[in-house]
Design a protein around this motif. Structure first.
Motif, short mmCIF file in Angstrom:
data_model
loop_
_atom_site.label_atom_id
_atom_site.label_comp_id
_atom_site.label_asym_id
_atom_site.label_seq_id
_atom_site.Cartn_x
_atom_site.Cartn_y
_atom_site.Cartn_z
N ILE A 1 0.84 -1.20 0.00
CA ILE A 1 0.00 0.00 0.00
C ILE A 1 0.87 1.26 0.00
N SER A 2 0.59 2.15 -0.93
CA SER A 2 1.33 3.42 -1.03
C SER A 2 0.52 4.33 -1.94
N PRO A 3 0.82 5.64 -1.92
CA PRO A 3 0.12 6.53 -2.86
C PRO A 3 0.35 6.11 -4.31
N VAL B 1 -2.00 3.40 -5.24
CA VAL B 1 -3.35 3.94 -5.45
C VAL B 1 -3.46 4.59 -6.82
N GLU B 2 -2.42 5.36 -7.18
CA GLU B 2 -2.44 6.03 -8.49
C GLU B 2 -2.41 5.01 -9.63
N SER C 1 -5.64 3.30 -10.10
CA SER C 1 -6.63 4.19 -10.73
C SER C 1 -6.38 4.30 -12.22
N TYR C 2 -5.11 4.51 -12.61
CA TYR C 2 -4.80 4.66 -14.05
C TYR C 2 -5.17 3.37 -14.79
N TRP D 1 -8.86 3.31 -15.19
CA TRP D 1 -9.33 4.32 -16.16
C TRP D 1 -9.03 3.85 -17.58
N VAL E 1 -14.52 -1.60 -3.94
CA VAL E 1 -14.02 -0.32 -4.46
C VAL E 1 -14.78 0.04 -5.74
N GLY F 1 -11.66 9.45 -12.40
CA GLY F 1 -11.93 10.11 -11.13
C GLY F 1 -13.19 10.94 -11.15
N MET G 1 -8.76 9.38 -5.17
CA MET G 1 -8.79 9.60 -6.63
C MET G 1 -10.21 9.49 -7.17
N TRP H 1 1.63 10.51 1.92
CA TRP H 1 0.16 10.53 1.87
C TRP H 1 -0.43 11.94 1.98
N VAL I 1 -4.21 12.17 -4.33
CA VAL I 1 -4.43 10.72 -4.14
C VAL I 1 -5.54 10.50 -3.12
#
Lengths: 178, 186
Positions: free
Chosen positions: A36-38, A41-42, A45-46, A49, A112, A118, B41, B165, B170
Motif C-alpha cells: 500500500i502506497s500513494p 493507489v495512483e 486508478s490509471y 481508467w 471499491v 476520477g 482519486m 500521503w 491521491v
C-alpha cells in the motif's frame, strides 16, 4: 483507395487500443503485488481508467466494423489461415470487451467503486464479497493471459507479410513482398 | 471478536449506567455508529469506528444545559479490508499506538430550530485539537433519543495521512465524519 485496408476510423481505433493495451497490461502485472502506497493507489486508478477506456473503444470498434466490413483477406491466403485469423480477431474483440468488465466487477466485489477518470462513477453491479473478489481476480488474470497469447499470435501473423500489415498500416501497401 | 465482546459488555453495562442518577447517560453502543468517509482519486471510501463510547446528556427542553463527550478507538477503524485497516493504524495515519483515542468534547449547545442543534466543542484526533461546530439533528420516540449528523473536516489539519500521503490528489483532504448516536431518553 481500394479495399485492401481497413477504414481510417477502424485503423485509428485499432492502434489506440493496441497502445493502451501495451500500457495497461504491464501496469496490471506490476502493480498488483505492490504494498500500500500513494503510488499503488495512483497506478490502480490509471489501470482502471485505461480499462474502462479500452472497453469503450472496443465497443466502438465492433460497432464501427458492423457498418464497415473488414477488407477481404489478402489474396492467396490459405483457408485455414482465413479461419484462424477471423477467429483470432473475434476473440480479441471479445477479450478487450470482457476483460475490463471482469476488472470492473472485481473492483466492485472488493468494495471499491470504479470511477472513470476520477469523475464518472460506474455502478457496482455486485456488492462487496471477498470470495467473489478473489474469484474475479483469477478470472481477470486468466483472461489476460489468454489475451497475451492471442496478441502474440496476432502480431506474428501480421508481421509475417506486408500485405497483411498494410491492412492496418496503409502506407505499407506499396511494398509488395511478392 | 474483540469488538463484539466489547459491544456486548457495553450493552450489558448500559442499564446499570442508566440507573446511576448523576452520571451522564451513555450512548447505546449497539446502535450508535460513527463513520468516516474520504475520497481516493475520486473513489469514495468509507470506514466505521467499531469501538465508540459516548456520554450524552441532552434534554430537548433545555438544550443549552446539555453536554456530549465522544471517544473513538482509532484502532477500531474498519475499512472492510484488514490490510487497509493495518495501514490506517500506522504512524502516518492515526498512529494508534501513540494516539489510541480520538475525542469530541462539547463546550456549548445551541438550538437552532426544533430538532436542529449546533454543538460546539473540541475535536482531538492524533493529539491535535481543533474547535468545531457540529450540526446535529435530534429526534426522539419517547424512549430513545437519536442525535445524528455529519461534520466535514480536513485530515491534514490533524496530520492524518502524513509523508507521501499528504498528496491530496491521491487521498482528498476533505473527510466527512457521519454519526448516529442513540441514547435512552433522560
Amino acid at each position: 483507395m481500394t479495399t485492401t485496408s481497413f477504414t481510417r476510423t477502424a485503423i485509428a481505433l485499432h492502434w489506440l487500443i493496441a497502445a493502451l493495451l501495451f500500457v495497461t497490461f504491464p501496469l496490471g502485472v506490476y502493480m498488483h503485488e505492490l504494498p500500500i502506497s500513494p503510488t499503488r493507489v495512483e497506478l490502480f486508478s490509471y489501470h482502471k481508467w485505461i480499462g474502462v477506456t479500452l472497453f469503450l473503444l472496443a465497443v466502438t470498434r465492433v460497432a464501427w466494423r458492423w457498418g464497415h466490413p473488414a477488407p477481404p483477406p489478402v489474396a492467396g491466403t490459405p483457408a485455414w489461415q482465413r479461419i484462424t485469423a477471423a477467429a483470432t480477431h473475434h476473440l480479441l474483440y471479445l477479450l478487450v470487451i470482457v476483460i475490463p468488465v471482469s476488472g470492473w466487477l472485481m473492483s466492485s466485489a472488493k468494495g471499491v467503486t470504479t470511477v472513470w477518470l476520477g469523475l464518472v462513477p460506474l455502478p457496482d453491479l455486485v456488492s462487496k464479497n471477498e470470495e467473489l473478489g478473489e474469484l474475479l481476480e483469477e478470472v481477470h488474470g486468466s483472461l489476460n493471459f489468454g489475451l497475451l497469447l492471442l496478441v502474440v499470435l496476432h502480431i506474428a501473423r501480421a508481421i509475417d507479410r506486408d500485405e497483411v500489415m498494410a491492412r492496418m498500416l496503409p502506407f505499407l501497401a506499396g511494398r509488395k513482398s511478392e | 471478536m474483540r469488538s463484539r465482546a466489547w459491544l456486548l459488555t457495553a450493552a450489558l453495562a448500559l442499564p446499570a449506567i442508566a440507573q446511576v442518577g448523576s452520571a451522564p447517560p451513555a450512548a447505546d453502543a449497539a446502535t450508535s455508529r460513527i463513520f468516516a468517509r474520504a475520497s481516493q482519486m475520486g473513489v469514495p471510501i468509507e470506514g466505521e469506528f467499531r469501538r465508540i463510547q459516548a456520554e450524552l446528556d441532552f434534554d430537548p427542553a433545555s438544550p443549552a444545559t446539555g453536554s456530549a463527550r465522544v471517544q473513538l478507538d482509532v484502532a477500531s477503524f474498519d475499512l472492510g479490508d484488514e490490510e487497509l485497516n493495518r495501514e490506517l493504524r500506522r504512524p502516518e495515519w492515526f498512529d494508534a499506538a501513540q494516539h489510541p483515542v480520538a475525542t469530541f468534547v462539547s463546550s456549548g449547545i445551541t438550538a437552532l430550530a426544533p430538532g436542529r442543534l449546533e454543538v460546539a466543542g473540541l475535536l482531538t484526533i492524533k493529539g491535535r485539537t481543533l474547535a468545531v461546530v457540529v450540526p446535529v439533528q435530534h429526534s426522539s420516540d419517547g424512549q430513545r433519543q437519536v442525535l445524528e449528523g455529519s461534520l466535514p473536516i480536513r485530515r491534514l489539519q490533524f496530520d492524518v495521512g502524513s509523508g507521501a500521503w499528504t498528496d491530496t490528489a491521491v487521498v482528498a483532504d476533505e473527510v466527512e465524519i457521519r454519526f448516529r448516536l442513540v441514547t435512552a431518553q433522560s
